[in-house]
Design an enzyme around this catalytic site. Structure first.
Site, mmCIF file in Angstrom:
data_model
loop_
_atom_site.group_PDB
_atom_site.id
_atom_site.type_symbol
_atom_site.label_atom_id
_atom_site.label_comp_id
_atom_site.label_asym_id
_atom_site.label_seq_id
_atom_site.Cartn_x
_atom_site.Cartn_y
_atom_site.Cartn_z
ATOM 1 N N ASP A 101 -5.915 -7.039 4.305
ATOM 2 C CA ASP A 101 -7.248 -6.580 3.112
ATOM 3 C C ASP A 101 -8.422 -7.536 2.792
ATOM 4 O O ASP A 101 -9.269 -7.626 3.124
ATOM 5 C CB ASP A 101 -6.686 -5.662 1.620
ATOM 6 C CG ASP A 101 -7.799 -4.985 1.728
ATOM 7 O OD1 ASP A 101 -9.113 -4.567 2.161
ATOM 8 O OD2 ASP A 101 -7.752 -4.518 0.133
ATOM 9 N N ASP A 116 -12.132 -9.100 3.899
ATOM 10 C CA ASP A 116 -13.234 -9.363 3.719
ATOM 11 C C ASP A 116 -14.113 -10.403 3.648
ATOM 12 O O ASP A 116 -15.278 -11.018 3.516
ATOM 13 C CB ASP A 116 -12.960 -8.401 2.222
ATOM 14 C CG ASP A 116 -13.865 -7.427 1.877
ATOM 15 O OD1 ASP A 116 -14.079 -6.435 3.154
ATOM 16 O OD2 ASP A 116 -13.910 -6.528 1.175
ATOM 17 N N LYS A 143 3.408 -15.108 1.826
ATOM 18 C CA LYS A 143 3.388 -15.567 0.693
ATOM 19 C C LYS A 143 4.795 -16.185 0.542
ATOM 20 O O LYS A 143 5.789 -15.552 -0.555
ATOM 21 C CB LYS A 143 3.079 -14.698 -0.198
ATOM 22 C CG LYS A 143 3.096 -15.862 -1.982
ATOM 23 C CD LYS A 143 1.649 -16.442 -1.749
ATOM 24 C CE LYS A 143 1.932 -17.389 -3.039
ATOM 25 N NZ LYS A 143 1.138 -18.570 -3.063
ATOM 26 N N ASP A 199 -3.126 -18.249 -0.227
ATOM 27 C CA ASP A 199 -3.341 -19.597 -1.027
ATOM 28 C C ASP A 199 -4.555 -19.869 -0.126
ATOM 29 O O ASP A 199 -5.800 -20.027 -0.246
ATOM 30 C CB ASP A 199 -3.354 -19.698 -2.129
ATOM 31 C CG ASP A 199 -2.061 -19.862 -1.995
ATOM 32 O OD1 ASP A 199 -1.628 -19.912 -0.890
ATOM 33 O OD2 ASP A 199 -1.784 -20.388 -3.107
ATOM 34 N N TYR A 252 0.857 -1.451 0.073
ATOM 35 C CA TYR A 252 -0.018 -0.064 0.214
ATOM 36 C C TYR A 252 0.833 1.475 0.261
ATOM 37 O O TYR A 252 0.497 2.097 -0.492
ATOM 38 C CB TYR A 252 -0.695 0.127 1.419
ATOM 39 C CG TYR A 252 -2.413 -0.593 1.244
ATOM 40 C CD1 TYR A 252 -2.370 -2.133 0.996
ATOM 41 C CD2 TYR A 252 -3.580 -0.080 1.165
ATOM 42 C CE1 TYR A 252 -3.560 -2.777 0.623
ATOM 43 C CE2 TYR A 252 -4.581 -0.600 1.229
ATOM 44 C CZ TYR A 252 -4.365 -1.859 0.738
ATOM 45 O OH TYR A 252 -6.324 -2.635 0.795
HETATM 46 C C1 IPM Z 1 -10.515 -1.267 3.803
HETATM 47 C C2 IPM Z 1 -10.994 -0.759 3.247
HETATM 48 C C3 IPM Z 1 -9.645 0.356 2.135
HETATM 49 C C4 IPM Z 1 -8.053 -0.746 2.150
HETATM 50 C C5 IPM Z 1 -9.674 1.318 0.891
HETATM 51 C C6 IPM Z 1 -10.903 2.245 1.437
HETATM 52 C C7 IPM Z 1 -8.655 2.137 1.368
HETATM 53 O O1 IPM Z 1 -11.078 -1.720 1.593
HETATM 54 O O2 IPM Z 1 -10.221 -0.686 5.194
HETATM 55 O O3 IPM Z 1 -10.620 -2.606 4.265
HETATM 56 O O4 IPM Z 1 -8.247 -0.867 1.016
HETATM 57 O O5 IPM Z 1 -7.560 -0.664 2.737
HETATM 58 MG MG MG Z 2 -10.851 -4.089 2.520
#
Ligand code: IPM
Ligand code: MG
Length: 377
Positions: free
Chosen positions: A259, A263, A203, A235, A152
């Site tokens: 990240d 999710d 990884k 993975d 990032y």
């Molecule tokens: C998160 C989001 C952020 C990230 C975005 C909005 C920049 O996806 O906080 O997980 O990628 O970190």
């Molecule tokens: Mg995210």
């Protein structure tokens, strides 16, 4: 202790920067504010809230997703509470002006390197998951994501023209020993206080930066002989998260892997709208060292309709009480009240099933306040 005040330092007066941001960020912030006001009026805490702009709304107002003035103001507060940023209106803007850049700038400038993302299945919501109930019932895992380094933020980065027709986009994935060490320590300290099990995700078979990650995490583990460490490639980890999530307790991983995995983990719970998060740094004088925000995004498609779920934002307030203000009893109280509301069958649209009672964003906030009033403190 990586965050919070010493008991002697605490005077129970807290100044919070509230950054509603974009989309549903605004409406869920209104509900969080009700909860903050309730605690300020009914407990030993005195909470002052100041609102600031971040994201698209700040672009509209100041032509920047986070101005230096805002950054300065929020860095002097005791904690930041953020709604969500982004939306289609700002998607085609120059990279530097995108709402997300505001969020990334806060993380980086305030050095909020440790991101806690719990994935918890509330009993009453176990059936909402797309996975079989027995796979996810009672799930309670915690992803600790490194938040201020890795791909990032690595340099060099950019898009360059290589010939008339071709461009080249590039980013850099890099970690230093120190960066890995500090997030690994947070991971082990957290695991020590939970089930004493930690899985580090990398990884290392392909990427040198995460080969170093594995090496450093293994080194740090020597200081925690009572915590069981395992390593997993990312993975495989994503596959295992869906196959048998309960094998995990604490996961520690890099910025981008965290990240993606968070999710995935959030969806196991069937209720993205329920998950809070904390981003924490080392406390330094006069510098805010923590930001709390829901895991979900700004959901522009449902913004302004009064149907968004404010519970992730309200649970983020609970995390703030626990981590920043050292009031775990108020964390427990909010969680208890939320559980009661869900058990009573009240739901916002995102988690509502046929047998439930559908209520609005505002009603949900009011209900939390009502239930808090019913609790004796
Ligand atoms: C998160 C989001 C952020 C990230 C975005 C909005 C920049 O996806 O906080 O997980 O990628 O970190
Ligand atoms: Mg995210």
């Amino acid at each position: 202790m990586i965050v919070g005040w010493n008991q002697e330092e605490m005077n129970n007066v807290f100044n919070i920067s509230l950054l509603p941001g974009d989309g549903i960020g605004k409406e869920i912030s209104v509900e969080a504010l009700k909860i903050l006001e309730w605690f300020s009026e009914n407990t030993d805490l005195k909470i002052n809230v100041k609102e600031e702009l971040v994201g698209g709304i700040s672009v509209d107002e100041y032509d920047s997703p986070l101005t230096n003035d805002t950054l300065k103001n929020i860095s002097h507060s005791d904690a930041i509470l953020l709604g969500a940023v982004g939306g289609p209106k700002w998607e085609s803007l120059d990279f530097k002006k995108r709402p997300e850049r505001g969020l990334l700038k806060i993380r980086k400038e305030l050095d909020l390197f440790a991101n806690f993302r719990p994935a918890i299945v509330f009993d009453a919501l176990a059936e909402s998951s797309t996975l079989k109930t027995e796979i996810i019932k009672n799930l309670d895992i915690l992803i600790i994501r490194e938040l201020t380094s890795g791909i990032y933020f690595g340099e060099p980065r950019g898009i360059e023209q290589i010939d008339e027709e071709n461009k080249r986009g590039f980013n850099t994935l890099a970690y230093t020993t120190e960066e890995v060490k500090r997030i690994a320590k947070v991971g082990f300290e957290t695991a020590k206080a939970r089930s004493k099990k930690i899985c580090s995700v990398d990884k290392a078979n392909v990427l040198e930066s995460t080969e170093l990650w594995r090496e450093v995490v293994t080194e740090v583990s020597k200081d925690y002989p009572d915590v069981e460490l395992s390593h997993m490639y990312v993975d495989n980890a994503s596959m295992q998260l869906v196959r048998n999530p309960k094998q995990f307790d604490v996961i520690v991983t890099t910025n981008m892997f965290g990240d993606i995995l968070s999710d995935c983990a959030s969806m196991l719970t069937g209720s993205l709208g329920m998950l809070p998060s904390a981003s924490i740094g080392t406390k330094t004088e006069n510098k805010c060292n923590a930001m709390y925000e829901p895991v979900h995004g700004s959901a522009p498609d449902i913004a302004g309709k009064g149907i968004a779920n404010p519970l992730a934002m309200i649970l983020s307030v609970a995390m703030m009480f626990k981590y920043s203000f050292l009031k775990p009893e108020y964390f427990d109280l909010i969680n208890k009240v939320v559980n009661k509301i869900l058990n009573d069958g009240y739901r916002t649209k995102d988690i509502c099933m046929e047998k439930n009672k559908l209520i609005s964003t505002q009603d949900m906030g009011d209900l939390v306040v009502e239930e808090l009033n019913n609790e004796k403190i």
